[in-house]
Design an enzyme around this catalytic site. Sequence first.
Site, PDB file in Angstrom:
ATOM      1  CB  VAL A 152      -7.739  -9.736 -14.111  1.00  0.00           C
ATOM      2  CG1 VAL A 152      -8.352  -9.317 -15.442  1.00  0.00           C
ATOM      3  CG2 VAL A 152      -6.254 -10.004 -14.497  1.00  0.00           C
ATOM      4  CG  HIS A 157       1.351  -1.771 -15.523  1.00  0.00           C
ATOM      5  ND1 HIS A 157       1.103  -2.952 -15.169  1.00  0.00           N
ATOM      6  CD2 HIS A 157       2.302  -2.106 -16.554  1.00  0.00           C
ATOM      7  CE1 HIS A 157       1.584  -3.986 -15.552  1.00  0.00           C
ATOM      8  NE2 HIS A 157       2.597  -3.305 -16.495  1.00  0.00           N
ATOM      9  CG  ASN A 202       1.951   3.567  -5.850  1.00  0.00           C
ATOM     10  OD1 ASN A 202       2.495   4.507  -6.058  1.00  0.00           O
ATOM     11  ND2 ASN A 202       2.576   2.385  -5.811  1.00  0.00           N
ATOM     12  CG  MET A 232      -1.214  -7.202  -7.095  1.00  0.00           C
ATOM     13  SD  MET A 232      -0.438  -6.304  -8.495  1.00  0.00           S
ATOM     14  CE  MET A 232       0.531  -7.561  -9.282  1.00  0.00           C
ATOM     15  N   GLY A 287       0.802  -1.327   0.058  1.00  0.00           N
ATOM     16  CA  GLY A 287       0.054   0.144   0.014  1.00  0.00           C
ATOM     17  C   GLY A 287       0.820   1.355   0.040  1.00  0.00           C
ATOM     18  CD  GLU A 335       5.262   2.093  -8.962  1.00  0.00           C
ATOM     19  OE1 GLU A 335       3.976   1.899  -8.403  1.00  0.00           O
ATOM     20  OE2 GLU A 335       5.831   1.285  -9.471  1.00  0.00           O
ATOM     21  NE  ARG A 380     -11.648 -12.801 -13.388  1.00  0.00           N
ATOM     22  CZ  ARG A 380     -11.165 -12.569 -14.457  1.00  0.00           C
ATOM     23  NH1 ARG A 380     -11.146 -11.358 -14.542  1.00  0.00           N
ATOM     24  NH2 ARG A 380     -10.856 -13.458 -15.301  1.00  0.00           N
ATOM     25  CG  ASN A 427      -3.726   0.043 -12.703  1.00  0.00           C
ATOM     26  OD1 ASN A 427      -3.763  -0.204 -11.506  1.00  0.00           O
ATOM     27  ND2 ASN A 427      -3.077  -0.863 -13.798  1.00  0.00           N
TER      28      ASN A 427
HETATM   29  C1  GAR Z   1       3.634  -0.988  -7.140  1.00  0.00           C
HETATM   30  O1  GAR Z   1       5.004  -1.150  -8.033  1.00  0.00           O
HETATM   31  C2  GAR Z   1       2.646  -1.028  -8.541  1.00  0.00           C
HETATM   32  O2  GAR Z   1       3.076  -0.254  -9.746  1.00  0.00           O
HETATM   33  C3  GAR Z   1       2.392  -2.528  -8.913  1.00  0.00           C
HETATM   34  O3  GAR Z   1       2.313  -3.295  -7.603  1.00  0.00           O
HETATM   35  C4  GAR Z   1       3.166  -2.353  -6.800  1.00  0.00           C
HETATM   36  C5  GAR Z   1       2.437  -2.218  -5.447  1.00  0.00           C
HETATM   37  O4  GAR Z   1       2.990  -1.543  -4.277  1.00  0.00           O
HETATM   38  N1  GAR Z   1       1.291  -2.804  -9.586  1.00  0.00           N
HETATM   39  C6  GAR Z   1       0.956  -3.715 -10.554  1.00  0.00           C
HETATM   40  O5  GAR Z   1       1.981  -4.450 -10.639  1.00  0.00           O
HETATM   41  C7  GAR Z   1      -0.283  -3.722 -11.244  1.00  0.00           C
HETATM   42  N2  GAR Z   1      -0.535  -4.599 -12.264  1.00  0.00           N
HETATM   43  P1  GAR Z   1       2.251  -0.819  -3.203  1.00  0.00           P
HETATM   44  O6  GAR Z   1       1.416  -1.750  -2.733  1.00  0.00           O
HETATM   45  O7  GAR Z   1       3.481  -0.497  -2.288  1.00  0.00           O
HETATM   46  O8  GAR Z   1       1.856   0.515  -3.852  1.00  0.00           O
END
Ligand code: GAR
Length: 197
Positions: free
Chosen positions: A93, A110, A15, A91, A13, A175, A66, A108
């Site tokens: 889909v 990525h 981000n 994570m 978490g 990010e 789903r 989102n």
């Molecule tokens: C981040 O690097 C994000 O870009 C990636 O997961 C990580 C989550 O980190 N997202 C993906 O790969 C989506 N397909 P966080 O939980 O510390 O924010």
Amino acid sequence: MTSRVAILISGSGSNMVALAQSMAGDHPGRPCLVLSNDPQAGGLAKAQAMGIPTAVVDHRPFRGDRAAFEAAMLEQLDAAQPDLIALAGFMRVLTADFVRRFEGRMLNIHPSLLPKYKGLDTHARAIAAGDAEAGCTVHEVTAALDDGPILGQARVPILSSDTPETLAARILPYEHQLYPLVLRRVLAGERAPIALP
Ligand code: GAR
């Protein structure tokens, strides 16, 4: 009027924290919910510590159903009444039906320079391809995976010594800069893509 922002997470978490911290003062948004599909997600405690309501819809009991998983998530989201949804390390889909409900209102982040490396293992794939740079992308979510209109990108050089882990660690702070920047712009009605640094 402030916009209500729901943040969906699956992991640590970081981000989510960057987004939530940015939504203060004259910011046009406020976090209304942090929702996780994993009861063990480290981000849940961080959200609680920030005073943000949290909810968990564990995907595992739904076992491939789903639509039922998403219906349970929708219950939580409907209660929180978000104007915008930010996927932040979420994570799972999402189905086209779910995405359609929030058309134009779901973002989102990525960890690649989309359209390169949709899906998983982005850093390893960028290194294996011999790319000179990698980075991250914030985009609008559409039914196709990691495919919606790009709202912002940050570019980071790949060093010859990089492993997927060192590269991921160097991209993550970008990010944390990019996502809040794009969120604020989107809430202000600005969707022209921006570039960092
Ligand atoms: C981040 O690097 C994000 O870009 C990636 O997961 C990580 C989550 O980190 N997202 C993906 O790969 C989506 N397909 P966080 O939980 O510390 O924010």
